[in-house]
Each structure stands twice: as C-alpha cells, then as structure tokens.
Scaffold this motif. Structure first.
Motif, PDB file in Angstrom:
ATOM      1  N   PRO A  51       0.801  -1.226   0.000  1.00 53.25           N
ATOM      2  CA  PRO A  51       0.000   0.000   0.000  1.00 53.25           C
ATOM      3  C   PRO A  51       0.838   1.283   0.000  1.00 53.25           C
ATOM      4  O   PRO A  51       0.381   2.325  -0.463  1.00 53.25           O
ATOM      5  CB  PRO A  51      -0.845  -0.100   1.268  1.00 53.25           C
ATOM      6  N   GLU A  52       2.067   1.195   0.467  1.00 51.32           N
ATOM      7  CA  GLU A  52       2.938   2.370   0.508  1.00 51.32           C
ATOM      8  C   GLU A  52       3.656   2.598  -0.816  1.00 51.32           C
ATOM      9  O   GLU A  52       3.884   3.734  -1.216  1.00 51.32           O
ATOM     10  CB  GLU A  52       3.963   2.225   1.640  1.00 51.32           C
ATOM     11  N   ARG A  53       4.045   1.527  -1.483  1.00 50.02           N
ATOM     12  CA  ARG A  53       4.779   1.620  -2.754  1.00 50.02           C
ATOM     13  C   ARG A  53       4.160   0.627  -3.726  1.00 50.02           C
ATOM     14  O   ARG A  53       4.487  -0.556  -3.707  1.00 50.02           O
ATOM     15  CB  ARG A  53       6.260   1.318  -2.531  1.00 50.02           C
ATOM     16  N   LEU A  54       3.254   1.111  -4.569  1.00 50.55           N
ATOM     17  CA  LEU A  54       2.468   0.233  -5.428  1.00 50.55           C
ATOM     18  C   LEU A  54       3.291  -0.545  -6.437  1.00 50.55           C
ATOM     19  O   LEU A  54       2.811  -1.524  -6.997  1.00 50.55           O
ATOM     20  CB  LEU A  54       1.373   1.039  -6.134  1.00 50.55           C
ATOM     21  N   GLU A  55       4.529  -0.135  -6.679  1.00 51.21           N
ATOM     22  CA  GLU A  55       5.365  -0.905  -7.606  1.00 51.21           C
ATOM     23  C   GLU A  55       5.954  -2.144  -6.936  1.00 51.21           C
ATOM     24  O   GLU A  55       6.543  -2.996  -7.600  1.00 51.21           O
ATOM     25  CB  GLU A  55       6.485  -0.031  -8.195  1.00 51.21           C
ATOM     26  N   LEU A  56       5.788  -2.254  -5.638  1.00 47.19           N
ATOM     27  CA  LEU A  56       6.276  -3.420  -4.894  1.00 47.19           C
ATOM     28  C   LEU A  56       5.131  -4.363  -4.560  1.00 47.19           C
ATOM     29  O   LEU A  56       4.011  -3.929  -4.318  1.00 47.19           O
ATOM     30  CB  LEU A  56       6.951  -2.982  -3.598  1.00 47.19           C
ATOM     31  N   TYR A  57       5.432  -5.649  -4.552  1.00 44.07           N
ATOM     32  CA  TYR A  57       4.432  -6.659  -4.230  1.00 44.07           C
ATOM     33  C   TYR A  57       4.950  -7.562  -3.126  1.00 44.07           C
ATOM     34  O   TYR A  57       6.144  -7.786  -3.002  1.00 44.07           O
ATOM     35  CB  TYR A  57       4.106  -7.530  -5.457  1.00 44.07           C
ATOM     36  N   GLY A  58       4.024  -8.086  -2.363  1.00 41.49           N
ATOM     37  CA  GLY A  58       4.342  -9.080  -1.349  1.00 41.49           C
ATOM     38  C   GLY A  58       3.535 -10.333  -1.640  1.00 41.49           C
ATOM     39  O   GLY A  58       2.702 -10.348  -2.541  1.00 41.49           O
TER      40      GLY A  58
END
Length: 169
Positions: A51-58
């Motif tokens: 949610p903080e950095r949309l280019e990152l996924y978990g």
C-alpha cells in the motif's frame, strides 16, 4: 492451510502426502524450499501490492510446514461452523435489526453508511443467497504445550465480506 501443508511435495513433482506419520522439519534445504514455495504462491495468485509503494508486491503468508492442531479442537470447530453460518444468515435477513444496530456506526463510517443505503434499495426478498464465510481461529494453550493437544481454538474473526486470496482456501 490444507493446500500449504503438502506444498513442498507438490513443488518437487510428487503427489500430496497423506501420511499419518509426523514429518521431519525441513533443515538441509530450508532456503531452497522457501524460495520454491514463494515462487509457487506468487505464480498462483497469492500476491498483493504494497500500500505504501504500489510498484512493490508481497505474497500472502503461508506455512512451509504443517502446524500441529488438536483433532479434538478441529472436530469441535467443524461441528460449530453450521451454527455460526445460520446466525450470520439470520442477522443478514433481519433488516430492522440491522438498521437499528448499525445506525450509530453509519453516522461515523462511510462504508457502513453506504451498505445501509444499498440495503434500502433492495425492497424485494431474495429468492436465493450464497454465504462466503471465513472463520479465523488462533490456538491458545495457557500453561500447556499446543503440540500435546491441550490447546483450545479461539475465534478471532468471522469474515463475511472479504474473500481475497480465495486461491489459498
């Protein structure tokens, strides 16, 4: 957790293990097994955006090894679930009770307010319904060891709206 309890054998190309014998912990190849498991969960839809950095996924949380859960508690929860389902269904069908109970929350919460507004637009009773319910439990073992079967499952959530990560069910 059913899918994830036999995930390592699936990753290695084998059939799911249904053995009653306890598994030995993954020790020698834990890093490789973890990397394979993460790759599998990502490839099968278990991702979410940060949610903080949309280019990152978990990835969704998972257990690499099965967690011991007392059969007595599992059987108790399976027997209780139809009663929880009936309760949720009865509450959902009682429009007057919902309006009265949720009115204070709707004043402060836009989501609840919108749900009540939507409910008011549905003036004819439904002929059919489908409940997608998820009950979440934690195992509590005060003064005991969860692995010895003395733990008691406590319900921490009965979820009626979110159906995310259905691929993990």
């Amino acid at each position: 957790m059913r899918m994830l309890s036999f995930l390592p054998s699936l990753l290695l190309g084998g059939a799911p293990r249904r053995s009653q014998t306890p598994r030995k912990p993954l020790r020698a190849s834990a890093d490789e097994a973890l990397a394979d498991a993460v790759a599998w969960i990502v490839a099968h839809g278990g991702c979410y955006a940060d949610p903080e950095r949309l280019e990152l996924y978990g990835h969704a949380p998972f257990a690499l090894e099965p967690f011991p859960f007392p059969k007595r508690e599992y059987d108790r929860l399976v027997a209780l679930q139809p009663h929880f389902n009936a309760l949720v269904d009865a509450v959902a069908r009682d429009a007057a009770w919902l309006d009265e109970t949720l009115a204070p929350a709707a004043k402060a919460d836009a989501f609840t307010r919108r749900l009540l507004e939507l409910r008011e637009t549905c003036d004819s009773p439904q002929k059919a319904s489908l409940g997608l319910l998820r009950s979440d439990y934690m195992l509590d073992a005060p003064g005991g060891d969860m692995e010895d079967g003395s733990g008691r499952a406590l319900q921490v959530e009965l979820n009626t709206i979110a159906s995310s990560f259905g691929c993990l069910s």
